[in-house]
Design a protein around this motif. Structure first.
Motif, PDB file in Angstrom:
ATOM      1  N   GLY A   1       0.823  -1.203   0.000  1.00 54.80           N
ATOM      2  CA  GLY A   1       0.000   0.000   0.000  1.00 54.80           C
ATOM      3  C   GLY A   1       0.852   1.245   0.000  1.00 54.80           C
ATOM      4  N   LEU A   2       0.203   2.359   0.260  1.00 53.38           N
ATOM      5  CA  LEU A   2       0.872   3.659   0.318  1.00 53.38           C
ATOM      6  C   LEU A   2       1.182   3.992   1.769  1.00 53.38           C
ATOM      7  N   VAL A   3       2.424   4.364   2.030  1.00 52.31           N
ATOM      8  CA  VAL A   3       2.837   4.697   3.386  1.00 52.31           C
ATOM      9  C   VAL A   3       3.796   5.884   3.320  1.00 52.31           C
ATOM     10  N   GLN A   4       3.784   6.697   4.344  1.00 50.46           N
ATOM     11  CA  GLN A   4       4.681   7.850   4.395  1.00 50.46           C
ATOM     12  C   GLN A   4       6.098   7.414   4.788  1.00 50.46           C
ATOM     13  N   PRO A   5       7.084   8.176   4.397  1.00 50.61           N
ATOM     14  CA  PRO A   5       8.453   7.861   4.839  1.00 50.61           C
ATOM     15  C   PRO A   5       8.529   7.763   6.356  1.00 50.61           C
ATOM     16  N   GLY A   6       9.245   6.743   6.824  1.00 50.68           N
ATOM     17  CA  GLY A   6       9.330   6.485   8.249  1.00 50.68           C
ATOM     18  C   GLY A   6       8.280   5.536   8.769  1.00 50.68           C
ATOM     19  N   GLY A   7       7.303   5.230   7.939  1.00 46.69           N
ATOM     20  CA  GLY A   7       6.225   4.349   8.356  1.00 46.69           C
ATOM     21  C   GLY A   7       6.575   2.878   8.241  1.00 46.69           C
ATOM     22  N   SER A   8       5.584   2.042   8.534  1.00 46.32           N
ATOM     23  CA  SER A   8       5.782   0.584   8.536  1.00 46.32           C
ATOM     24  C   SER A   8       4.676  -0.114   7.765  1.00 46.32           C
ATOM     25  N   LEU A   9       5.017  -1.263   7.229  1.00 44.20           N
ATOM     26  CA  LEU A   9       4.056  -2.167   6.606  1.00 44.20           C
ATOM     27  C   LEU A   9       4.485  -3.593   6.925  1.00 44.20           C
TER      28      LEU A   9
ATOM     29  N   GLN B   1       8.201  -7.793   7.822  1.00 45.66           N
ATOM     30  CA  GLN B   1       7.910  -6.565   8.554  1.00 45.66           C
ATOM     31  C   GLN B   1       8.874  -5.491   8.070  1.00 45.66           C
ATOM     32  N   MET B   2       8.338  -4.410   7.566  1.00 41.87           N
ATOM     33  CA  MET B   2       9.151  -3.342   6.995  1.00 41.87           C
ATOM     34  C   MET B   2       8.962  -2.083   7.836  1.00 41.87           C
ATOM     35  N   ASN B   3      10.025  -1.638   8.455  1.00 37.76           N
ATOM     36  CA  ASN B   3       9.996  -0.447   9.309  1.00 37.76           C
ATOM     37  C   ASN B   3      10.890   0.645   8.731  1.00 37.76           C
ATOM     38  N   SER B   4      10.686   1.859   9.211  1.00 39.84           N
ATOM     39  CA  SER B   4      11.496   3.003   8.780  1.00 39.84           C
ATOM     40  C   SER B   4      11.593   3.066   7.261  1.00 39.84           C
TER      41      SER B   4
ATOM     42  N   ASP C   1      12.420   2.449  -1.098  1.00 42.64           N
ATOM     43  CA  ASP C   1      11.847   1.116  -0.907  1.00 42.64           C
ATOM     44  C   ASP C   1      10.627   0.894  -1.803  1.00 42.64           C
ATOM     45  N   THR C   2      10.198   1.919  -2.493  1.00 40.23           N
ATOM     46  CA  THR C   2       9.047   1.795  -3.388  1.00 40.23           C
ATOM     47  C   THR C   2       9.327   0.784  -4.489  1.00 40.23           C
ATOM     48  N   ALA C   3       8.451  -0.207  -4.609  1.00 35.95           N
ATOM     49  CA  ALA C   3       8.642  -1.288  -5.583  1.00 35.95           C
ATOM     50  C   ALA C   3       7.474  -2.257  -5.485  1.00 35.95           C
TER      51      ALA C   3
END
Length: 126
Positions: A10-18, A82-85, A90-92
């Motif tokens: 999805g779409l996340v702001q820089p510094g966020g997590s997915l 788990q993707m943090n920071s 990292d967009t891909a």
């Protein structure tokens, strides 16, 4: 039919997590090492992380080390990333892939993988 299905992008702001999930259907992940890969527009597919069949061995690309964590739950036939920071770079599209694991190895080379999912898009942007 052997399938891997990714979700959680999805779409996340820089510094966020997915947290990405990779679920297998038609086969059990117990005998497979799993890799996460990503491909940004105009770039080659690259290995991000991998985990051996037992989960005892993991590896990370230098670009994500310390920020991403791979794990697996064989009872749920699922592998997680788990993707943090998160950073814009990292967009891909993120893919999971499986390879039969005979030696407890952790493989992060796209050409070595035998079963692929269709990917999930991760966009890091403000």
């Amino acid at each position: 039919q052997l399938q891997l299905v990714e979700s959680g992008g999805g779409l996340v702001q820089p510094g966020g997590s997915l947290r990405l999930s990779c679920v297998a259907s038609g086969f059990t992940l117990d005998y497979y090492g799993i890799g996460w890969f990503r491909q940004a527009p105009g770039k080659e597919r690259e290995g991000v992380s991998c985990i051996s069949r037992s989960g005892s061995r993991t590896n990370y690309a230098d670009s994500v080390k310390g920020r991403f964590i791979i794990s697996r739950d064989n009872a749920k036939n699922t592998v997680y990333l788990q993707m943090n920071s998160l950073k814009p770079e990292d967009t891909a599209v993120y893919y999971c892939a499986a390879k039969v694991d005979w030696r407890g190895e952790c493989v992060m080379t796209p050409n070595d993988m035998s079963i692929w999912g269709k990917g999930t898009l991760v966009t890091v942007s403000s």
